[in-house]
Design an enzyme around this catalytic site. Structure first.
Site, PDB file in Angstrom:
ATOM      1  N   LYS B  76      76.388  35.856  15.642  1.00 51.51           N
ATOM      2  CA  LYS B  76      74.765  35.599  15.466  1.00 51.51           C
ATOM      3  C   LYS B  76      74.208  36.077  16.939  1.00 51.51           C
ATOM      4  CE  LYS B  76      71.793  31.799  13.830  1.00 51.51           C
ATOM      5  NZ  LYS B  76      71.767  30.270  13.684  1.00 51.51           N
ATOM      6  N   SER B 151      69.453  29.551   9.240  1.00 48.58           N
ATOM      7  CA  SER B 151      69.042  30.703  10.009  1.00 48.58           C
ATOM      8  C   SER B 151      70.015  31.736  10.132  1.00 48.58           C
ATOM      9  CB  SER B 151      68.508  30.214  11.167  1.00 48.58           C
ATOM     10  OG  SER B 151      69.688  29.529  11.943  1.00 48.58           O
ATOM     11  N   SER B 175      71.874  25.443   9.580  1.00 52.64           N
ATOM     12  CA  SER B 175      71.809  27.074   9.396  1.00 52.64           C
ATOM     13  C   SER B 175      73.240  27.820   9.374  1.00 52.64           C
ATOM     14  CB  SER B 175      71.149  27.363  10.681  1.00 52.64           C
ATOM     15  OG  SER B 175      69.816  27.154  10.949  1.00 52.64           O
TER      16      SER B 175
END
Lengths: 97, 472
Positions: B76, B151, B175
């Site tokens: 990420k 996310s 997330s």
């Protein structure tokens, strides 16, 4: 329920160093009132005799020996991200006057 | 095009049956071929190929190149990794070059893994859909008109698109688990403090954890085994368990609590159907299933949306345009520079959270909001502790709904926040939790959430693997 006016939002924006347009102030004022209305359901929860939790695994103020540690980040690599550098120092706009 | 088990991939590289370079090229090709899903912010082509050569040279010299030898992975874009910018999908960090690396990345690389790309996210990990990314929205691999969840939406989509065998995400309120659920992947949130967060862009420090997104539970356990443990660079880290080699193959002797509050109103009928079937599967595996009630659970989201913005407002105070990141070109004095930099650099959701956080922490409101939330958080933790005195695991859906349409919820931030209603509690309490693919509702994946006792990550992963095995 709590309502946040445009001037309340303006004050928050000032504290957080944000500048908002009039329509943004309007938008956030409505949204924040909704969000605060939602979180205010906590008011009714009985928490008598409880202590607040700010950290979940019980560790507090973890210290280490006061010795130089190599974090693997060179001065050069750190300064590369600085918007304005002079003589290997971070240059900012003048504070006074 | 699928990758197969991570342990086997590494074994093949170590045995000379395949090479790290082949694996990296395969990953880079998949990333290029599936660029239309917009899962990736940047690729690390040059550095990945250099590292692959190092791994291959190690093997050629007769040495073992590690437990993840030549295994490509995707981080990420809130992890600091050498070789690409770290943006957290925000304009304010555009062009930020990592001056050091995250501990998690260091540990994975030490075992021969190779980071090939940085995945999209909601900017600063604020969101449940990737629609808050300052750059673009990632598309769900199952349906391009829908969000991948957030996310860590880019990470989950990338794994399901076979861009790499695993990806790293961060889970502050769900997330990792939510996008895993929306995309049909395994998404695992370890016990708070088990994995060092050094070198990861901070969001809400009392709940942030790092977790893997994979296709199988065994792959997640292996990645955890490499990353877990105390780190001098992160004072919140805890001791790890000895190993995460999953042994148990059934659920005999295990007691699982179905959380009443998770099965009640607001649950999509398709999600409910899949969840009930999954609970039957847990019984067939030998588990004793009972109903458990956690009366404060419906308050978890309200606690979270005070605690999280409060911590966000503190953590994002560092973005002032002086030392790194975007700086406003038009500022006349220092105060101007702070305000204009932040106004230009932060997206609308970051601004929203900073201001809510500022409000709940401000003099006169602190006790009513922040302190009250911290008190109810204690109540929730006590209820979790009571529950885990009775059962080994808690179970429910990961999300009340399946992946929603792009654009469907952007106009109403509160509706977007409500997506996290089933995931946030484990962040507030610190418990480990995992989202497992449990079936489909229509054409869309449904995730089953298993929550374990604090520090019992291995036992949770073992139970998860049993369930996964029964689903195949």
């Amino acid at each position: 329920m709590t309502k946040l006016s445009k001037s309340d939002v303006k004050r928050l924006a000032d504290l957080a160093r944000l500048r908002l347009t009039d329509s943004e102030l309007e938008q956030f004022s409505g949204e924040f009132s909704n969000i605060l209305e939602y979180v205010e359901q906590l008011k009714d929860a009985d928490t008598d005799g409880l202590k607040p939790t700010y950290q979940v695994n019980g560790l507090s103020t973890v210290t280490r020996a006061d010795e130089l540690v190599d974090y693997g980040a060179s001065q050069k690599a750190l300064l590369k991200n600085v918007p304005k550098v002079r003589d290997d120092q971070i240059e900012v706009k003048r504070v006074l006057g | 095009m699928s990758w197969g088990a991570i342990a086997e991939l590494a074994a093949d590289v170590n045995a000379g049956k395949s090479t790290a370079t082949e694996n990296v090229k395969k990953a880079l090709k998949a990333i290029k071929d599936k660029a239309g899903f917009k899962a990736i912010i940047a690729t690390l082509e040059k550095r990945a190929l250099e590292r692959a050569k190092e791994v291959d040279d190690t093997v050629k010299s007769g040495k073992n190149a590690g437990r993840l030898a030549g295994v490509p992975f995707i981080a990420k874009d809130n992890f600091l990794v050498f070789g690409a910018d770290t943006t957290a999908a925000s304009n304010i960090l555009k062009g930020f070059e990592a001056p050091y690396q995250a501990t998690a990345i260091e540990k994975l690389e030490a075992e021969g893994a190779i980071c090939v790309a940085k995945a999209n996210l909601d900017a600063f990990a604020h969101g449940s859909s990737t629609e808050n990314s300052d750059f673009f929205t990632t598309l769900n691999p199952h349906d391009k008109t829908r969000v991948p969840g957030g996310s860590s939406g880019g990470s989950a989509a990338a794994v399901m698109l076979d861009m790499a065998p695993f990806a790293l995400g961060t889970d502050t309120g769900g997330s990792v688990r939510l996008p895993a659920s929306f995309c049909g992947a395994v998404g695992y949130k370890p016990t708070y403090g088990l994995v060092s967060r050094y070198g990861v862009v901070a969001m809400a420090s009392s709940t942030d954890v790092i977790g893997p997104i994979t296709k199988t539970v065994v792959d997640s356990a292996l990645v955890l085994d490499v990353m877990a443990g105390r780190d001098d660079f992160d004072g919140t880290t805890i001791e790890r368990e000895v190993d995460y080699n999953l042994q148990k193959t059934d659920l005999k002797g295990r007691k699982i609590g179905v959380v009443r509050e998770y099965m009640s109103e607001g649950l999509d009928p398709g999600v409910k159907k899949v969840t009930l079937k999954a609970i039957e599967t847990l019984k067939e595996l030998g588990a004793e299933v009972v109903e458990v009630s956690l009366p404060s659970l419906p308050l978890a989201l309200a606690i979270y949306y005070i605690v999280c913005p409060a911590e966000v407002s503190s953590n994002l105070a560092r973005y002032d345009g002086q030392r790194f990141g975007h700086t406003s070109k038009n500022a006349k004095n220092l105060d101007d520079s702070f305000a204009m930099t932040r106004t230009e650099g932060f997206g609308v959701e970051a601004k929203r959270r900073i201001m809510i956080g500022t409000y709940v922490l401000s003099s006169g409101y602190y006790d009513a909001y922040y302190k009250k939330a911290a008190l109810v958080r204690t109540k929730l933790i006590n209820e979790f502790n009571d529950a885990f005195n009775q059962v080994d695991f808690l179970v429910g859906p990961t999300s009340p709904i399946t992946a929603f349409k792009i654009g469907e919820k952007v106009a109403d931030p509160l509706q977007m926040y409500l997506i996290d209603i089933m995931t946030v509690a484990a962040n507030l309490t610190g418990n480990p939790a995992i989202s497992l693919p449990a079936g489909l509702s229509g054409e869309l994946p449904v995730g089953l959430q298993l929550i374990g006792a604090i520090g019992q990550d291995k036992s949770l992963l073992e139970a998860a693997r049993c369930f996964e095995g029964a689903c195949k």
